[in-house]
Design an enzyme around this catalytic site. Sequence first.
Site, PDB file in Angstrom:
ATOM      1  N   CYS A 190       0.914  -1.052  -0.255  1.00 13.23           N
ATOM      2  CA  CYS A 190       0.082   0.045  -0.119  1.00 13.23           C
ATOM      3  C   CYS A 190       0.915   1.156  -0.013  1.00 13.23           C
ATOM      4  CB  CYS A 190      -0.989   0.032   1.297  1.00 13.23           C
ATOM      5  SG  CYS A 190      -2.058  -1.375   1.110  1.00 13.23           S
ATOM      6  N   ASN A 197     -10.361  -0.679   0.609  1.00 10.03           N
ATOM      7  CA  ASN A 197      -8.934  -0.176   0.697  1.00 10.03           C
ATOM      8  C   ASN A 197      -8.300  -0.962  -0.711  1.00 10.03           C
ATOM      9  OD1 ASN A 197      -5.847  -0.734   0.673  1.00 10.03           O
ATOM     10  ND2 ASN A 197      -5.947  -1.602   2.765  1.00 10.03           N
ATOM     11  N   HIS A 253      -3.389   7.126   2.596  1.00 11.52           N
ATOM     12  CA  HIS A 253      -3.916   5.750   2.012  1.00 11.52           C
ATOM     13  C   HIS A 253      -5.192   5.322   2.876  1.00 11.52           C
ATOM     14  CE1 HIS A 253      -4.020   1.735   0.929  1.00 11.52           C
ATOM     15  NE2 HIS A 253      -3.675   1.346   2.268  1.00 11.52           N
TER      16      HIS A 253
HETATM   17  N1  ACO Z   1     -17.730  -8.917  10.810  1.00 11.47           N
HETATM   18  C1  ACO Z   1     -17.884  -9.320  12.155  1.00 11.47           C
HETATM   19  N2  ACO Z   1     -17.092  -9.529  13.053  1.00 11.47           N
HETATM   20  C2  ACO Z   1     -15.793  -9.279  12.860  1.00 11.47           C
HETATM   21  C3  ACO Z   1     -15.472  -9.056  11.311  1.00 11.47           C
HETATM   22  C4  ACO Z   1     -16.282  -8.831  10.426  1.00 11.47           C
HETATM   23  N3  ACO Z   1     -16.082  -8.642   9.181  1.00 11.47           N
HETATM   24  N4  ACO Z   1     -14.074  -9.208  11.203  1.00 11.47           N
HETATM   25  C5  ACO Z   1     -13.493  -9.503  12.429  1.00 11.47           C
HETATM   26  N5  ACO Z   1     -14.597  -9.610  13.417  1.00 11.47           N
HETATM   27  C6  ACO Z   1     -14.725 -10.015  14.772  1.00 11.47           C
HETATM   28  C7  ACO Z   1     -13.335 -10.663  14.996  1.00 11.47           C
HETATM   29  O1  ACO Z   1     -13.540 -12.053  14.973  1.00 11.47           O
HETATM   30  C8  ACO Z   1     -13.058 -10.436  16.819  1.00 11.47           C
HETATM   31  O2  ACO Z   1     -14.225 -11.236  17.268  1.00 11.47           O
HETATM   32  P1  ACO Z   1     -13.614 -11.824  18.833  1.00 11.47           P
HETATM   33  O3  ACO Z   1     -13.532 -10.599  19.403  1.00 11.47           O
HETATM   34  O4  ACO Z   1     -14.781 -12.810  18.913  1.00 11.47           O
HETATM   35  O5  ACO Z   1     -12.324 -12.710  18.526  1.00 11.47           O
HETATM   36  C9  ACO Z   1     -13.667  -8.948  16.758  1.00 11.47           C
HETATM   37  O6  ACO Z   1     -14.531  -8.732  15.455  1.00 11.47           O
HETATM   38  C10 ACO Z   1     -12.671  -7.848  16.800  1.00 11.47           C
HETATM   39  O7  ACO Z   1     -11.679  -8.165  16.051  1.00 11.47           O
HETATM   40  P2  ACO Z   1     -10.577  -7.145  15.742  1.00 11.47           P
HETATM   41  O8  ACO Z   1      -9.460  -7.729  14.590  1.00 11.47           O
HETATM   42  O9  ACO Z   1      -9.883  -6.890  17.175  1.00 11.47           O
HETATM   43  O10 ACO Z   1     -11.261  -5.951  15.209  1.00 11.47           O
HETATM   44  P3  ACO Z   1     -10.611  -4.602  14.992  1.00 11.47           P
HETATM   45  O11 ACO Z   1     -11.494  -3.376  15.580  1.00 11.47           O
HETATM   46  O12 ACO Z   1      -8.997  -4.521  15.242  1.00 11.47           O
HETATM   47  O13 ACO Z   1     -10.883  -4.067  13.628  1.00 11.47           O
HETATM   48  C11 ACO Z   1      -9.777  -4.271  11.268  1.00 11.47           C
HETATM   49  C12 ACO Z   1     -10.380  -5.150  12.389  1.00 11.47           C
HETATM   50  C13 ACO Z   1     -10.893  -3.553  10.638  1.00 11.47           C
HETATM   51  C14 ACO Z   1      -9.215  -5.450  10.612  1.00 11.47           C
HETATM   52  C15 ACO Z   1      -8.554  -3.320  12.007  1.00 11.47           C
HETATM   53  O14 ACO Z   1      -7.793  -4.100  12.685  1.00 11.47           O
HETATM   54  C16 ACO Z   1      -7.901  -2.726  10.871  1.00 11.47           C
HETATM   55  O15 ACO Z   1      -8.527  -1.957  10.018  1.00 11.47           O
HETATM   56  N6  ACO Z   1      -6.499  -3.147  10.861  1.00 11.47           N
HETATM   57  C17 ACO Z   1      -5.688  -2.391  10.060  1.00 11.47           C
HETATM   58  C18 ACO Z   1      -5.845  -2.827   8.453  1.00 11.47           C
HETATM   59  C19 ACO Z   1      -5.096  -2.280   7.493  1.00 11.47           C
HETATM   60  O16 ACO Z   1      -4.848  -1.108   7.516  1.00 11.47           O
HETATM   61  N7  ACO Z   1      -4.362  -3.141   6.587  1.00 11.47           N
HETATM   62  C20 ACO Z   1      -3.420  -2.555   5.658  1.00 11.47           C
HETATM   63  C21 ACO Z   1      -3.582  -3.314   4.738  1.00 11.47           C
HETATM   64  S1  ACO Z   1      -2.795  -2.514   3.384  1.00 11.47           S
HETATM   65  C22 ACO Z   1      -1.921  -3.710   2.369  1.00 11.47           C
HETATM   66  O17 ACO Z   1      -0.632  -3.610   2.424  1.00 11.47           O
HETATM   67  C23 ACO Z   1      -2.521  -4.638   1.817  1.00 11.47           C
END
Ligand code: ACO
Length: 323
Positions: free
Chosen positions: A108, A277, A247
Amino acid sequence: MAGVGHYVPERVMTNADFEKILDTTDEWIVSRTGMHERHIARDDETTSDMGLAAAKMAIERAGCAASDIGCVIVATVTPDYLFPATASVLAAKLGIAGTAAFDMEIACSGFIYGLTVASSLIQSGVYRRVLLVGSEKLSSITNYEDRGTAVLFGDGAGAVVLEAAERNDFLSSELGSDGSDPSLLLVPAGGTVAPLTAEGISEKQNKMVMKGREVFRFAVTKMIEATDAALAKAGLTRKDISYAIPHQANRRIIDAAAKQLEMIGDKVVITVDKYGNTSSASIPIALSETYGAGKLKDGDLIVFVGFGGGLSWGAVAWRWWER
Ligand code: ACO
């Protein structure tokens, strides 16, 4: 920048569509990511096809011909092939086969790195005009059975034509990367560590895996540090910024960084609600939309800031001059 352009595929996948295939809700996706929908490419639509559409718009807005381009750079983690470079394929589709062309793979952060390299090629006099494209078919490496990642990614492309000019637009760059823990965000199989096997494919090892929470924390910190470092290198401060174009990975990441950077209101460009994203395409898509809305004025200071797989990060301070 002489011209900017973008393209997103026609097909839209909404949060309601994900509710039908995964254990998720519109409420969860919107509250955790700010995303409402994302665009998904057709099966027969490639990264170079999307890059071509964005490049054509950028070239037209630049008022030049494809044959005026001296070098084509494509930033992507979803290339048409392992090799040849998608940039070579794209150059041929533009009718300029024979032109220098290469890809950059830094996830990214690809557009930020690409902008730094392309601008340096121009400032050093190697090329007069460079086409820089960020294009991604992330749907091809997304595991649609994993609710933690499936909802986050979309497809699309953005492009810019950079041109030598009397007034300097590329002011500074701050880049970084740390590959000490690839497991934070990666596609496990398909490279030399784990060549693709039938078993690997059945286990979806050819799809993206991410430790979301760790990436989230890193992203906010690095966006702030990189922005401040790029500004300092240019002898500027946060108050000088006209627009921050980050980004688009998650609305909460952008809001948290913007708050700490004391950036308020429509100074921070947001498109994550519509496109999700799109990795290296997200910044040039957001830039092209901002330009298309007539918001950019001569002399505006834009900070482009990104982060992603690698881990990697970077920011570029840019002066917008009308051409
Ligand atoms: N729907 C419902 N529940 C979900 C979903 C979903 N789509 N996805 C995860 N959950 C659940 C998880 O299973 C977890 O449940 P649990 O507590 O029973 O285990 C709960 O929600 C919390 O999960 P977290 O991963 O802690 O949620 P968080 O608030 O951190 O949000 C997210 C997750 C959106 C992925 C966030 O962490 C994030 O945005 N991280 C950064 C992502 C990013 O920027 N990536 C860059 C990629 S770019 C590249 O280089 C390709």
